[in-house]
Design a protein around this motif. Structure first.
Motif, mmCIF file in Angstrom:
data_model
loop_
_atom_site.group_PDB
_atom_site.id
_atom_site.type_symbol
_atom_site.label_atom_id
_atom_site.label_comp_id
_atom_site.label_asym_id
_atom_site.label_seq_id
_atom_site.Cartn_x
_atom_site.Cartn_y
_atom_site.Cartn_z
ATOM 1 N N GLY A 197 51.326 58.716 19.896
ATOM 2 C CA GLY A 197 51.692 58.830 18.484
ATOM 3 C C GLY A 197 52.823 57.883 18.121
ATOM 4 N N ILE A 198 53.804 57.769 19.002
ATOM 5 C CA ILE A 198 54.921 56.840 18.769
ATOM 6 C C ILE A 198 54.416 55.407 18.729
ATOM 7 C CG2 ILE A 198 57.117 55.984 19.698
ATOM 8 C CD1 ILE A 198 57.535 58.678 21.016
ATOM 9 N N GLY A 199 53.353 55.143 19.469
ATOM 10 C CA GLY A 199 52.812 53.789 19.520
ATOM 11 C C GLY A 199 53.281 53.006 20.731
ATOM 12 N N ILE A 200 53.580 53.714 21.825
ATOM 13 C CA ILE A 200 53.998 53.048 23.060
ATOM 14 C C ILE A 200 52.766 52.835 23.930
ATOM 15 C CG2 ILE A 200 55.414 53.234 25.137
ATOM 16 C CD1 ILE A 200 57.265 55.120 23.502
ATOM 17 N N PRO A 201 52.427 51.593 24.261
ATOM 18 C CA PRO A 201 51.256 51.368 25.114
ATOM 19 C C PRO A 201 51.522 51.863 26.523
ATOM 20 C CG PRO A 201 52.438 49.310 24.776
ATOM 21 C CD PRO A 201 53.101 50.323 23.893
ATOM 22 N N MET A 202 50.521 52.491 27.132
ATOM 23 C CA MET A 202 50.705 53.047 28.466
ATOM 24 C C MET A 202 49.708 52.453 29.445
ATOM 25 S SD MET A 202 49.017 56.858 28.719
ATOM 26 C CE MET A 202 49.214 56.807 30.518
ATOM 27 N N PHE A 203 50.015 52.596 30.735
ATOM 28 C CA PHE A 203 49.083 52.172 31.764
ATOM 29 C C PHE A 203 49.353 52.949 33.035
ATOM 30 C CE2 PHE A 203 52.799 49.704 32.592
ATOM 31 C CZ PHE A 203 52.759 49.230 33.894
ATOM 32 N N ALA A 204 48.366 52.954 33.926
ATOM 33 C CA ALA A 204 48.476 53.592 35.236
ATOM 34 C C ALA A 204 47.492 52.919 36.170
ATOM 35 C CB ALA A 204 48.188 55.089 35.145
ATOM 36 N N GLY A 205 47.750 52.993 37.455
ATOM 37 C CA GLY A 205 46.838 52.419 38.442
ATOM 38 C C GLY A 205 46.980 53.152 39.762
ATOM 39 N N GLN A 206 45.861 53.395 40.427
ATOM 40 C CA GLN A 206 45.877 54.092 41.694
ATOM 41 C C GLN A 206 44.537 53.921 42.409
ATOM 42 O OE1 GLN A 206 46.598 56.288 38.761
ATOM 43 N NE2 GLN A 206 44.398 56.072 38.421
ATOM 44 N N GLY A 207 44.496 54.380 43.653
ATOM 45 C CA GLY A 207 43.278 54.296 44.439
ATOM 46 C C GLY A 207 42.142 55.071 43.812
ATOM 47 N N ALA A 208 40.908 54.629 44.065
ATOM 48 C CA ALA A 208 39.736 55.273 43.487
ATOM 49 C C ALA A 208 38.620 55.347 44.518
ATOM 50 C CB ALA A 208 39.263 54.499 42.255
ATOM 51 N N TYR A 209 37.736 56.315 44.328
ATOM 52 C CA TYR A 209 36.565 56.468 45.193
ATOM 53 C C TYR A 209 35.414 55.627 44.663
ATOM 54 C CZ TYR A 209 39.227 60.336 47.110
ATOM 55 O OH TYR A 209 40.224 61.078 47.710
ATOM 56 N N THR A 210 34.461 55.341 45.535
ATOM 57 C CA THR A 210 33.308 54.552 45.126
ATOM 58 C C THR A 210 32.395 55.391 44.233
ATOM 59 O OG1 THR A 210 31.924 55.242 46.985
ATOM 60 C CG2 THR A 210 33.374 53.341 47.338
ATOM 61 N N THR A 211 31.537 54.713 43.494
ATOM 62 C CA THR A 211 30.577 55.408 42.640
ATOM 63 C C THR A 211 29.690 56.335 43.457
ATOM 64 O OG1 THR A 211 30.570 53.548 41.095
ATOM 65 C CG2 THR A 211 28.704 55.067 40.982
ATOM 66 N N LYS A 212 29.299 55.885 44.633
ATOM 67 C CA LYS A 212 28.454 56.700 45.508
ATOM 68 C C LYS A 212 29.180 57.972 45.937
ATOM 69 C CE LYS A 212 25.829 56.481 49.853
ATOM 70 N NZ LYS A 212 25.465 55.627 51.018
#
Length: 584
Positions: free
Chosen positions: A365-380
Motif C-alpha cells: 500500500g505504501i508503494g515499496i517494491p519488495m523481493f525475496a529469493g530462496q531455494g526451490a524444488y523441481t516441478t517434478k
C-alpha cells in the motif's frame, strides 16, 4: 560476500530452536525471541535496536477431536487451525464434500451448503482464502489435509484468519473466519477422499482454540550509512517473522532471523561505504495474527517509510534441504536488478514470479517494491508432493534442524549479501520500469473486450504512453550508472533520478499488487490479489452478465477501478517527463 558465514548462522539457529521452541506471538517465548533478536543485533554493534510492544488479535489453537461416523467409524488425529471458530461441546457433524484445492473454480458443480469441505493445504489459494471461500459457499466447517508425498503423516498447524493485521470495525464483520477448521495428515486426507468417491461420508469434529487480544513484540534494528552520504536518510528494509508454531521451526523462520543477524554483522563492518542504510524488522504475529506485526509497523511508520524506504527484502525459510533450484519473486521494477546478481552467482535453474501479498508483504500500500529469493524444488518434485513448495514438514513438529542444508545456507547468504550491497551502495537505484509497463499492457490487453464497457481503452493508451516514458527513464538511469563507474557521475543527477523512481513505485506498486489500494490491506491470499492489477479482476465476471442490477452495480465499481488505473499511469508518465526535463 566472502565474509558472511553459514557457520555463524547455524550457531544462532541451533541456539534459537534449542532454547526458544514454539515462539508463539503473545507467549513468553515470543517475547524471549524478540529479546534474543535485540541482543544479537546489539552484539554486532548496532546502537539503535528497539522492541515495540503492540496489541494483536492472535490465536492459540490446540488439538482437535475428529472422527468419521459413516459409512464406518474411524478416529483421525487432527489439529485445530489458528483462528478457527470454536465449536460447542457437542462439536459439528455433517457430510463432507471434496473441493480439491479450495479455489472458487473447485466449487463448480459442487453444493457445499451445510457441509464440511475437504481441501488440500497449499498456497493456491492460501488456507485463509480457502476458509473464506468455503464460508461464502455455505460450508459449516473445513478439513484441510496436509501437502507432501502420499505417505506424509505430519499433522499441520496453520492460521485461517483472512484479515491482514489487526481488524478494523468494518472488516471485523466481513473478513474474520466464519467456520471451524481443522488440519489432518495427508495420509488421512487421501483416505477420506477415496471414501467420498464411493458414497456419502459423514464426519464429526470438535475444535479447541483460544482467540483474543494479547501484547506481542517486534524488534527493529537500524544500521545507518556513512554520515557523509548524500542519501543518508534512505534505507532498505530487511524483514522476516520471528514467531513460530510448536516445535523447533528451524526453517520457519529461525533460519531467516539468523540470516538477518549475520548480514547486520558484516554490513556493520562496512557501513562507511554505504550510501543507504539498512533497517531490520523481526516481525511477529505472522503465524497466528496474519501479519499483525509488520502491518502495525507499516501503518505506524507510514511517513518515514513512504519518504525514505527504497525497497523491502523478505527472508523467510532459506536453505530448505532438498532444494536444487532458485526461485525469486518481486515487483517487476526490481526483476532486472536481482536477476543479474542471481545469474552471476548461481549455476542452477532460476525462476521468477510476480510478488503477491503473502508472507509479511505489508508494504504494498505504501508503494515499496519488495523481493525475496530462496531455494526451490523441481516441478517434478512439487507434482509428487501436492505442491509442497516449503517442504513436506512445513508448519508441523517435523520442522527440525535436519531440514536445514548448511551448504545451501552459504550460497543463500552470499546472494543475500550481494543483493543488499548493490541496493545500499549503487549511486543510482537499479530499478527498471519497462518490465512494469509491459506487465500492465499485457494485463490490459487480456481485458480488452470486457473492458470496452468501462472505458478501458483510454487506460490502455495511458499504459503505452507510460511505457515510452519508462524506456526513457530506464535509459537515463543506466547511463548515469555507467558514468559513476567511470568516475564521472553526478550526485545531483542521481538524487533526481532516485527520487523519481521512488515516486514511481509509490504509484505503481499499489496498482500492480493491491485490490484495496493504498490505505488498507487485502485479505491474505485474496483471489483477485493474485493477479496483475487486482482492482480490475472482476472484469472477467462482467462479460458473463446480462443487463440488470448485478451488471450495472459491478460496472459502476469497475469504471472507478479503471479511473484509478488511468490516473496512476498518467501520473507515472508525468513524473518521468518532469524528471527528464530537469536533467536537460
Amino acid at each position: 560476500m566472502d565474509e558472511v558465514s553459514a557457520d555463524r548462522i547455524r550457531a544462532h539457529i541451533e541456539t534459537i530452536v534449542r532454547e526458544i521452541p514454539h515462539r508463539a506471538a503473545g507467549s513468553a517465548n515470543g517475547k524471549r525471541m524478540a529479546e534474543y533478536s535485540r541482543d544479537a543485533m546489539k552484539a554486532v554493534g548496532l546502537d539503535d535496536v528497539v522492541i515495540h510492544e503492540l496489541p494483536a488479535i492472535v490465536s492459540f489453537p490446540e488439538h482437535a477431536e475428529f472422527r468419521v461416523e459413516a459409512p464406518s467409524e474411524l478416529a483421525i488425529q487432527a489439529n485445530t487451525l489458528g483462528h478457527s471458530l470454536p465449536t460447542t461441546e457437542d462439536g459439528i457433524r455433517a457430510e463432507i464434500v471434496d473441493v480439491g484445492g479450495g479455489a472458487f473454480s473447485d466449487y463448480v458443480g459442487q453444493d457445499a451448503r451445510g457441509k464440511i469441505i475437504l481441501t488440500e493445504l497449499s498456497y493456491s489459494p492460501a488456507r485463509h482464502e480457502k476458509q473464506r471461500i468455503a464460508g461464502l459457499k455455505g460450508a459449516v466447517g473445513a478439513i484441510m489435509m496436509n501437502w507432501g508425498h502420499p505417505e506424509n503423516e505430519a499433522v499441520p498447524f496453520g492460521s485461517v484468519k483472512p484479515v491482514w493485521g489487526n481488524p478494523t470495525p468494518e472488516n471485523a464483520k466481513t473478513e474474520m473466519p466464519t467456520i471451524p477448521c481443522i488440519g489432518i495428515a495427508r495420509t488421512a486426507g487421501l483416505k477420506l477422499r477415496e471414501m467420498a468417491k464411493q458414497g456419502p461420508v459423514k464426519v464429526w469434529f470438535r475444535t479447541h482454540v483460544e482467540n483474543g487480544w494479547r501484547p506481542v513484540q517486534i524488534t527493529i534494528a537500524k544500521l545507518p550509512p556513512a554520515a557523509s552520504s548524500p542519501e543518508q536518510d534512505d534505507f532498505v528494509l530487511v524483514g522476516g517473522h520471528q514467531d513460530s508454531w510448536p516445535g523447533e521451526a528451524a526453517t520457519d523462520n529461525a533460519a531467516g532471523n539468523a540470516c538477518k543477524m549475520e548480514l547486520a554483522r558484516v554490513f556493520m563492518q562496512h557501513r562507511d561505504k554505504l550510501r543507504r542504510g539498512l533497517r531490520f524488522g523481526f516481525w511477529t504475529a505472522h503465524e497466528t495474527g496474519t501479519m499483525a506485526g509488520s502491518a502495525w509497523y507499516a501503518d505506524r511508520n507510514w511517513d518515514e517509510l513512504r519518504r525514505k524506504c527504497v525497497a523491502y527484502f523478505q527472508i523467510d525459510q532459506p536453505a530448505c534441504t532438498g532444494t536444487t533450484e532458485w526461485e525469486s519473486h518481486s515487483n517487476a521494477e526490481l526483476k532486472t536488478f536481482h536477476s543479474e546478481i542471481e545469474k552471476q552467482l548461481l549455476t542452477k535453474k532460476i525462476s521468477w514470479k510476480r510478488s503477491v501479498k503473502s508472507g509479511d508483504s505489508s508494504f504494498f500500500g505504501i508503494g515499496i517494491p519488495m523481493f525475496a529469493g530462496q531455494g526451490a524444488y523441481t516441478t517434478k518434485e512439487l507434482k509428487a508432493t501436492a505442491n509442497a513448495t516449503l517442504g513436506w514438514w512445513h508448519h508441523s513438529v517435523e520442522n527440525r534442524l535436519d531440514k536445514m542444508d548448511w551448504d545451501l545456507m552459504q550460497e543463500h547468504i552470499r546472494v543475500y549479501a550481494a543483493y543488499l550491497w548493490e541496493l545500499t551502495t549503487a549511486p543510482v537505484l537499479p530499478f527498471r520500469f519497462k518490465p512494469v509497463a509491459e506487465g500492465v499492457i499485457a494485463r490490459l490487453e487480456e481485458f480488452k473486450e470486457p473492458g470496452k464497457s468501462v472505458g478501458l481503452d483510454g487506460a490502455q493508451l495511458s499504459a503505452h504512453a507510460f511505457a515510452e516514458a519508462a524506456t526513457k527513464i530506464d535509459a537515463a538511469a543506466a547511463a548515469e550508472a555507467e558514468r559513476f563507474k567511470a568516475g564521472r557521475g553526478s550526485d545531483a543527477v542521481a538524487l533526481l533520478l532516485n527520487g523519481a523512481m521512488k515516486r514511481l513505485s509509490r504509484l505503481l506498486v499499489p496498482l500492480q499488487s493491491t485490490a484495496i489500494g493504498t490505505y488498507g490491506h487485502d485479505p491474505y491470499g485474496y483471489t483477485p490479489q493474485t493477479t496483475m492489477i487486482p482492482c480490475l479482476y472482476e472484469l472477467g465476471e462482467l462479460s458473463g452478465l446480462s443487463d440488470g442490477e448485478q451488471r450495472w452495480m459491478l460496472e459502476t465499481k469497475l469504471v472507478r477501478a479503471r479511473n484509478r488505473v488511468a490516473d496512476a499511469l498518467q501520473d507515472s508518465a508525468a513524473i518521468v517527463h518532469d524528471a527528464l526535463a530537469q536533467l536537460k
